[in-house]
Design an enzyme around this catalytic site. Structure first.
Site, PDB file in Angstrom:
ATOM      1  N   SER A 128      83.165  37.689  97.885  1.00  0.00           N
ATOM      2  CA  SER A 128      81.738  37.705  98.205  1.00  0.00           C
ATOM      3  C   SER A 128      81.542  37.811  99.713  1.00  0.00           C
ATOM      4  O   SER A 128      82.358  37.324 100.504  1.00  0.00           O
ATOM      5  CB  SER A 128      81.123  36.403  97.709  1.00  0.00           C
ATOM      6  OG  SER A 128      79.859  36.212  98.271  1.00  0.00           O
ATOM      7  N   TYR A 153      80.966  26.618  96.718  1.00  0.00           N
ATOM      8  CA  TYR A 153      81.099  27.932  96.071  1.00  0.00           C
ATOM      9  C   TYR A 153      81.714  28.939  97.057  1.00  0.00           C
ATOM     10  O   TYR A 153      82.698  29.608  96.759  1.00  0.00           O
ATOM     11  CB  TYR A 153      79.724  28.443  95.588  1.00  0.00           C
ATOM     12  CG  TYR A 153      79.703  29.939  95.412  1.00  0.00           C
ATOM     13  CD1 TYR A 153      80.267  30.512  94.283  1.00  0.00           C
ATOM     14  CD2 TYR A 153      79.177  30.778  96.392  1.00  0.00           C
ATOM     15  CE1 TYR A 153      80.309  31.887  94.138  1.00  0.00           C
ATOM     16  CE2 TYR A 153      79.213  32.155  96.259  1.00  0.00           C
ATOM     17  CZ  TYR A 153      79.780  32.704  95.122  1.00  0.00           C
ATOM     18  OH  TYR A 153      79.826  34.071  94.993  1.00  0.00           O
ATOM     19  N   LYS A 157      85.622  31.019  97.295  1.00  0.00           N
ATOM     20  CA  LYS A 157      85.883  32.459  97.463  1.00  0.00           C
ATOM     21  C   LYS A 157      86.882  32.676  98.602  1.00  0.00           C
ATOM     22  O   LYS A 157      87.819  33.455  98.486  1.00  0.00           O
ATOM     23  CB  LYS A 157      84.583  33.230  97.723  1.00  0.00           C
ATOM     24  CG  LYS A 157      83.668  33.285  96.531  1.00  0.00           C
ATOM     25  CD  LYS A 157      84.279  34.090  95.382  1.00  0.00           C
ATOM     26  CE  LYS A 157      83.536  33.953  94.082  1.00  0.00           C
ATOM     27  NZ  LYS A 157      84.241  34.524  92.934  1.00  0.00           N
TER      28      LYS A 157
HETATM   29  C1  UD1 Z   1      74.253  33.978  97.212  1.00  0.00           C
HETATM   30  C2  UD1 Z   1      75.528  34.167  97.979  1.00  0.00           C
HETATM   31  C3  UD1 Z   1      76.442  35.101  97.276  1.00  0.00           C
HETATM   32  C4  UD1 Z   1      76.640  34.669  95.860  1.00  0.00           C
HETATM   33  C5  UD1 Z   1      75.322  34.589  95.159  1.00  0.00           C
HETATM   34  C6  UD1 Z   1      75.583  34.071  93.757  1.00  0.00           C
HETATM   35  C7  UD1 Z   1      75.314  34.055 100.385  1.00  0.00           C
HETATM   36  C8  UD1 Z   1      75.019  34.805 101.618  1.00  0.00           C
HETATM   37  N1  UD1 Z   1      75.242  34.763  99.271  1.00  0.00           N
HETATM   38  O1  UD1 Z   1      73.524  35.151  97.328  1.00  0.00           O
HETATM   39  O2  UD1 Z   1      77.684  35.110  97.911  1.00  0.00           O
HETATM   40  O3  UD1 Z   1      77.494  35.567  95.210  1.00  0.00           O
HETATM   41  O4  UD1 Z   1      74.484  33.677  95.860  1.00  0.00           O
HETATM   42  O5  UD1 Z   1      74.466  33.582  93.148  1.00  0.00           O
HETATM   43  O6  UD1 Z   1      75.585  32.878 100.370  1.00  0.00           O
HETATM   44  N2  UD1 Z   1      65.109  34.271  97.217  1.00  0.00           N
HETATM   45  C9  UD1 Z   1      63.782  33.916  97.252  1.00  0.00           C
HETATM   46  N3  UD1 Z   1      63.241  33.312  96.157  1.00  0.00           N
HETATM   47  C10 UD1 Z   1      63.959  33.071  95.014  1.00  0.00           C
HETATM   48  C11 UD1 Z   1      65.324  33.443  94.988  1.00  0.00           C
HETATM   49  C12 UD1 Z   1      65.871  34.036  96.107  1.00  0.00           C
HETATM   50  O7  UD1 Z   1      63.105  34.118  98.257  1.00  0.00           O
HETATM   51  O8  UD1 Z   1      63.420  32.512  94.064  1.00  0.00           O
HETATM   52  C13 UD1 Z   1      65.700  34.924  98.388  1.00  0.00           C
HETATM   53  C14 UD1 Z   1      66.822  34.122  99.022  1.00  0.00           C
HETATM   54  O9  UD1 Z   1      66.321  33.245  99.987  1.00  0.00           O
HETATM   55  C15 UD1 Z   1      67.676  35.233  99.620  1.00  0.00           C
HETATM   56  C16 UD1 Z   1      67.457  36.424  98.688  1.00  0.00           C
HETATM   57  O10 UD1 Z   1      66.285  36.127  97.953  1.00  0.00           O
HETATM   58  O11 UD1 Z   1      67.203  35.592 100.890  1.00  0.00           O
HETATM   59  C17 UD1 Z   1      68.600  36.628  97.726  1.00  0.00           C
HETATM   60  O12 UD1 Z   1      68.888  35.405  97.084  1.00  0.00           O
HETATM   61  P1  UD1 Z   1      69.914  35.285  95.885  1.00  0.00           P
HETATM   62  O13 UD1 Z   1      69.617  36.333  94.870  1.00  0.00           O
HETATM   63  O14 UD1 Z   1      69.939  33.866  95.466  1.00  0.00           O
HETATM   64  O15 UD1 Z   1      71.301  35.690  96.518  1.00  0.00           O
HETATM   65  P2  UD1 Z   1      72.039  35.152  97.845  1.00  0.00           P
HETATM   66  O16 UD1 Z   1      71.575  33.777  98.177  1.00  0.00           O
HETATM   67  O17 UD1 Z   1      71.916  36.187  98.877  1.00  0.00           O
END
Ligand code: UD1
Length: 342
Positions: A128, A153, A157
Site C-alpha cells: 500500500s 495496519y 504492510k
Molecule cells: C487508507 C490507506 C490505505 C489503505 C486503505 C484501506 C493511507 C494513506 N491510505 O486509504 O493504505 O489501503 O485505507 O482501507 O493511509 N473520506 C471522507 N469521508 C468518508 C470516507 C473517506 O472524506 O466518509 C476521505 C478520507 O479522509 C480520504 C479519502 O476520502 O481523504 C479516501 O479515504 P479512504 O477511502 O478511507 O482511503 P484512504 O484513507 O486514503
C-alpha cells in the site's frame, strides 16, 4: 494447454475477486483461498457468472498451516501466489493491533514457510502507498523514502515488505513483486462483483454510493482546511479492474524471471484528486446529487498522496484504461445492482 495455477488468497475480497476474473481471462487457473471473514460467499457466484466456470475455492484461514498444506497438496503444481488476504481497516487496527499483526504478518509468514515444501517460488504481495506515510514530495516514486507507519495496519504492510525482502535475500527460491496500491475504486463492468463493505463503509467511494442510494443520510468530508487547492485530501483513485490487471502482468513477469528477486511497483494512475473532486465527478458521472457536509479531519489521514507510475508503465507496460468518472459510474452501477438484489 493446461492453465498455470495461481493461488489467490483473499480471492473473494474486493481487489482479489477482480484479480481472479482477470487471471482467468488471461489464461491462468486461479485458485481462491479465503476465510470469508470480510467477504461473502456470493462473490463466488458473481465470479462464476462472469467467467461461465466455477473457480476452485477453499474456505480456510491462510494463517492455518495444516489447512494450507492440505490445499497445496490437493491442488498440486501451484506456480505462484497472489496474497491479498489481510485486514485493512486503518481505524480498527488502532483498536485491535494484535489482531492485525497476527493476521497480516502471521499469514504471510505461514505462507512463506509452507511455499518451499511445494516448490512455489513466485509471490505477488498487496502492499500500500501507506508505506510512504506523509511524503515530503509528490508524486511518490518507488524510491521515495518510506516513513514510520501511522497505524498498525500500515505497519503490517511495511513489515511484510521487509520480511519478503529479507527472505528473498536468504534464498534463491523466492521471487516477489510488491505492488503498492493507491486507492482502488469501482466495480467490474458486468456489475456482478464489486466492493462489499460489511457494516458502515470506511472508504470514500462505497460511502458515496450508499449515500446516493439513500442508505446513508449524508457523506461527511473529513476536513477542508488541508494545504491542498480546495482544502480536502488528495488521493490517487485507480479503477479496480486496471489494478487487477497489474497482478496478471506481475505474475507473468515472475514466471518469466524477468526482474530482480524483489521488485516494487507503485500502482496508481499518476493523478491526484481531492475528495471534493471525487464528489463532483460522481455527480457528473451519475446525474445523482450527493448530500454532503464538511466535518473535522480524520485522525491519521495523509493530506495528499499520488503515484509516479513511470516504473510500472516502463517495466510492466501498465496502463490505466478508465477515467475517474468511468470508475465512479461503475461503482454506482454496482450499488444499484446490490440494491435490486436485496
Ligand atoms: C487508507 C490507506 C490505505 C489503505 C486503505 C484501506 C493511507 C494513506 N491510505 O486509504 O493504505 O489501503 O485505507 O482501507 O493511509 N473520506 C471522507 N469521508 C468518508 C470516507 C473517506 O472524506 O466518509 C476521505 C478520507 O479522509 C480520504 C479519502 O476520502 O481523504 C479516501 O479515504 P479512504 O477511502 O478511507 O482511503 P484512504 O484513507 O486514503
Amino acid at each position: 494447454m493446461e492453465r498455470v495455477k495461481i493461488v489467490v488468497t483473499g480471492g473473494a475480497g474486493f481487489i482479489g475477486s477482480h484479480a481472479v476474473v482477470e487471471l482467468y481471462e488471461a489464461g491462468y487457473q486461479p485458485i481462491i483461498i479465503d476465510d470469508f471473514s470480510n467477504s461473502k460467499e456470493s462473490v463466488l457466484r458473481g465470479i462464476q457468472d462472469i467467467l461461465g466456470v466455477e473457480i476452485p475455492s477453499h474456505n480456510i484461514d491462510c494463517g492455518d498451516e495444516s489447512a494450507l498444506r492440505e490445499v497445496f497438496s490437493k491442488e498440486k503444481d501451484i506456480q505462484g501466489i497472489i496474497h491479498f488476504a489481510a485486514f485493512k481497516a486503518v481505524g480498527e487496527s488502532l483498536q485491535k493491533p494484535l489482531a492485525y499483526y497476527q493476521n497480516n504478518v502471521g499469514s504471510l509468514m505461514t505462507l512463506l514457510k509452507v511455499m518451499p515444501d511445494f516448490g512455489i517460488e513466485n509471490f505477488v504481495f498487496s502492499s500500500s502507498c501507506t508505506v510512504y506515510g506523509i511524503p515530503d514530495q509528490l508524486p511518490v516514486t518507488e524510491q521515495t523514502p518510506t516513513k514510520p507507519a501511522t497505524s498498525p495496519y500500515g505497519n503490517t504492510k511495511k513489515m511484510c515488505e521487509d520480511i519478503l525482502t529479507d527472505v528473498a535475500k536468504a534464498t534463491t527460491s523466492l521471487h516477489t513483486i510488491l505492488l503498492r496500491y493507491f486507492n482502488p475504486i469501482g466495480a467490474h463492468p458486468s456489475a456482478k462483483i464489486g466492493e462489499l463493505p460489511l457494516g458502515v463503509p470506511q472508504n470514500l467511494v462505497p460511502f458515496i454510493t450508499q449515500t446516493a442510494a439513500g442508505m446513508r443520510e449524508k457523506l461527511t468530508i473529513y476536513g477542508d482546511t488541508y494545504d491542498t487547492p480546495d482544502g480536502t485530501n488528495i488521493r490517487d483513485y485507480i479503477y479496480v479492474v486496471d489494478l487487477a490487471k497489474a497482478h496478471v502482468v506481475a505474475v507473468q513477469r515472475l514466471l518469466d524471471r524477468k526482474g530482480e528477486a524483489v521488485e516494487t511497483f507503485n500502482v496508481g494512475t499518476g493523478r491526484g484528486n481531492s475528495v471534493l473532486e471525487v464528489v463532483h465527478a460522481f455527480e457528473k458521472a451519475t446525474g445523482v446529487k450527493l448530500n454532503y457536509t464538511i466535518g473535522p479531519p480524520r485522525t491519521g489521514d495523509v493530506p495528499a498522496i499520488y503515484a509516479d507510475v513511470t516504473k510500472a508503465t516502463n517495466e510492466l507496460g501498465f496502463k490505466t484504461t478508465s477515467s475517474l468518472e468511468e470508475a465512479l459510474a461503475s461503482a454506482w452501477k454496482w450499488q444499484q445492482t446490490l440494491a435490486n438484489s436485496q
